[in-house]
Design a protein around this motif. Structure first.
Motif, mmCIF file in Angstrom:
data_model
loop_
_atom_site.group_PDB
_atom_site.id
_atom_site.type_symbol
_atom_site.label_atom_id
_atom_site.label_comp_id
_atom_site.label_asym_id
_atom_site.label_seq_id
_atom_site.Cartn_x
_atom_site.Cartn_y
_atom_site.Cartn_z
ATOM 1 N N TRP A 20 13.305 -46.509 15.907
ATOM 2 C CA TRP A 20 13.217 -45.099 16.284
ATOM 3 C C TRP A 20 13.564 -44.891 17.748
ATOM 4 C CZ3 TRP A 20 7.701 -43.923 13.983
ATOM 5 C CH2 TRP A 20 7.795 -43.877 12.594
ATOM 6 N N SER A 21 14.169 -43.758 18.028
ATOM 7 C CA SER A 21 14.402 -43.343 19.407
ATOM 8 C C SER A 21 13.096 -42.756 19.954
ATOM 9 C CB SER A 21 15.499 -42.278 19.469
ATOM 10 O OG SER A 21 15.046 -41.084 18.845
ATOM 11 N N GLN A 22 13.066 -42.556 21.255
ATOM 12 C CA GLN A 22 11.907 -41.879 21.842
ATOM 13 C C GLN A 22 11.769 -40.475 21.266
ATOM 14 O OE1 GLN A 22 12.413 -42.060 26.097
ATOM 15 N NE2 GLN A 22 11.356 -44.039 26.220
ATOM 16 N N ASP A 23 12.894 -39.807 21.066
ATOM 17 C CA ASP A 23 12.857 -38.453 20.494
ATOM 18 C C ASP A 23 12.195 -38.440 19.122
ATOM 19 O OD1 ASP A 23 14.063 -36.887 22.530
ATOM 20 O OD2 ASP A 23 16.050 -37.551 21.894
ATOM 21 N N GLU A 24 12.546 -39.415 18.285
ATOM 22 C CA GLU A 24 11.984 -39.464 16.933
ATOM 23 C C GLU A 24 10.479 -39.683 16.954
ATOM 24 O OE1 GLU A 24 15.215 -41.304 13.945
ATOM 25 O OE2 GLU A 24 14.905 -42.500 15.770
ATOM 26 N N LEU A 25 10.019 -40.667 17.734
ATOM 27 C CA LEU A 25 8.580 -40.933 17.779
ATOM 28 C C LEU A 25 7.835 -39.765 18.410
ATOM 29 C CD1 LEU A 25 6.098 -42.617 17.301
ATOM 30 C CD2 LEU A 25 6.606 -43.864 19.416
ATOM 31 N N ALA A 26 8.376 -39.204 19.459
ATOM 32 C CA ALA A 26 7.723 -38.065 20.109
ATOM 33 C C ALA A 26 7.563 -36.904 19.132
ATOM 34 C CB ALA A 26 8.529 -37.624 21.335
ATOM 35 N N PHE A 27 8.606 -36.617 18.365
ATOM 36 C CA PHE A 27 8.541 -35.539 17.384
ATOM 37 C C PHE A 27 7.464 -35.825 16.342
ATOM 38 C CE2 PHE A 27 9.814 -33.692 13.305
ATOM 39 C CZ PHE A 27 9.855 -32.343 13.646
ATOM 40 N N LYS A 28 7.455 -37.047 15.805
ATOM 41 C CA LYS A 28 6.490 -37.413 14.774
ATOM 42 C C LYS A 28 5.056 -37.363 15.288
ATOM 43 C CE LYS A 28 9.803 -40.524 12.524
ATOM 44 N NZ LYS A 28 10.041 -39.932 11.248
ATOM 45 N N ALA A 29 4.855 -37.775 16.539
ATOM 46 C CA ALA A 29 3.513 -37.819 17.123
ATOM 47 C C ALA A 29 3.114 -36.505 17.789
ATOM 48 C CB ALA A 29 3.422 -38.957 18.131
ATOM 49 N N LYS A 30 4.025 -35.543 17.788
ATOM 50 C CA LYS A 30 3.775 -34.220 18.378
ATOM 51 C C LYS A 30 3.429 -34.295 19.863
ATOM 52 C CE LYS A 30 2.679 -32.115 14.058
ATOM 53 N NZ LYS A 30 1.756 -32.044 13.004
ATOM 54 N N ILE A 31 4.244 -35.087 20.584
ATOM 55 C CA ILE A 31 4.149 -35.142 22.038
ATOM 56 C C ILE A 31 5.559 -34.969 22.584
ATOM 57 C CG2 ILE A 31 2.081 -36.598 22.071
ATOM 58 C CD1 ILE A 31 3.846 -39.013 22.639
ATOM 59 N N SER A 32 5.676 -34.680 23.863
ATOM 60 C CA SER A 32 7.024 -34.494 24.428
ATOM 61 C C SER A 32 7.695 -35.852 24.636
ATOM 62 C CB SER A 32 6.959 -33.727 25.747
ATOM 63 O OG SER A 32 6.482 -34.559 26.780
ATOM 64 N N ARG A 33 9.016 -35.844 24.590
ATOM 65 C CA ARG A 33 9.760 -37.070 24.819
ATOM 66 C C ARG A 33 9.552 -37.555 26.245
ATOM 67 N NH1 ARG A 33 12.962 -39.488 27.513
ATOM 68 N NH2 ARG A 33 13.732 -37.625 28.484
ATOM 69 N N GLY A 34 9.451 -36.627 27.167
ATOM 70 C CA GLY A 34 9.211 -36.985 28.567
ATOM 71 C C GLY A 34 7.882 -37.710 28.750
ATOM 72 N N TYR A 35 6.854 -37.237 28.068
ATOM 73 C CA TYR A 35 5.539 -37.873 28.146
ATOM 74 C C TYR A 35 5.611 -39.274 27.541
ATOM 75 C CZ TYR A 35 0.532 -38.656 27.467
ATOM 76 O OH TYR A 35 -0.728 -39.191 27.479
ATOM 77 N N LEU A 36 6.271 -39.401 26.394
ATOM 78 C CA LEU A 36 6.423 -40.700 25.751
ATOM 79 C C LEU A 36 7.176 -41.659 26.673
ATOM 80 C CD1 LEU A 36 6.049 -42.514 23.266
ATOM 81 C CD2 LEU A 36 8.224 -41.631 22.421
ATOM 82 N N SER A 37 8.221 -41.173 27.301
ATOM 83 C CA SER A 37 8.996 -41.988 28.235
ATOM 84 C C SER A 37 8.117 -42.502 29.365
ATOM 85 C CB SER A 37 10.162 -41.174 28.796
ATOM 86 O OG SER A 37 10.829 -41.901 29.802
ATOM 87 N N GLN A 38 7.284 -41.637 29.917
ATOM 88 C CA GLN A 38 6.388 -42.038 31.004
ATOM 89 C C GLN A 38 5.351 -43.056 30.524
ATOM 90 O OE1 GLN A 38 6.818 -41.239 34.315
ATOM 91 N NE2 GLN A 38 8.726 -40.441 33.465
ATOM 92 N N LEU A 39 4.875 -42.899 29.287
ATOM 93 C CA LEU A 39 3.950 -43.891 28.721
ATOM 94 C C LEU A 39 4.629 -45.243 28.607
ATOM 95 C CD1 LEU A 39 2.156 -41.898 25.864
ATOM 96 C CD2 LEU A 39 1.210 -42.564 28.089
ATOM 97 N N GLU A 40 5.879 -45.251 28.154
ATOM 98 C CA GLU A 40 6.611 -46.506 27.987
ATOM 99 C C GLU A 40 6.962 -47.155 29.327
ATOM 100 O OE1 GLU A 40 9.965 -46.368 25.355
ATOM 101 O OE2 GLU A 40 8.691 -46.007 23.614
#
Length: 74
Positions: A20-40
């Motif tokens: 999965w891309s960051q976009d896909e996981l962010a969408f599924k988890a209902k968080i922003s892609r930017g937030y997911l990126s910062q977590l990673e």
């Protein structure tokens, strides 16, 4: 390696294992892609609520995010 780095490494590994891309996981988890990126990147601390959402979508137990990486080659 501190817990934030361990979490970031495992999150990235688990997401990539799904293909999965960051976009896909962010969408599924209902968080922003930017937030997911910062977590990673290990830039942000993560809440228990978000750990639960990510674990649910990645179909893993929440403790998977805090397991230390194995030391290969040592």
């Amino acid at each position: 390696m501190d817990l934030r780095e361990i979490f970031a490494t495992n999150l990235r590994r688990l997401r990539n294992a799904r293909g999965w891309s960051q976009d896909e996981l962010a969408f599924k988890a209902k968080i922003s892609r930017g937030y997911l990126s910062q977590l990673e990147k290990g830039a942000y601390y993560v809440s228990i609520k978000i750990i639960g959402r990510l674990a649910d979508k990645l179909e893993v137990e929440p403790d998977e995010f805090l397991k230390r990486p194995s030391k290969r080659g040592h």
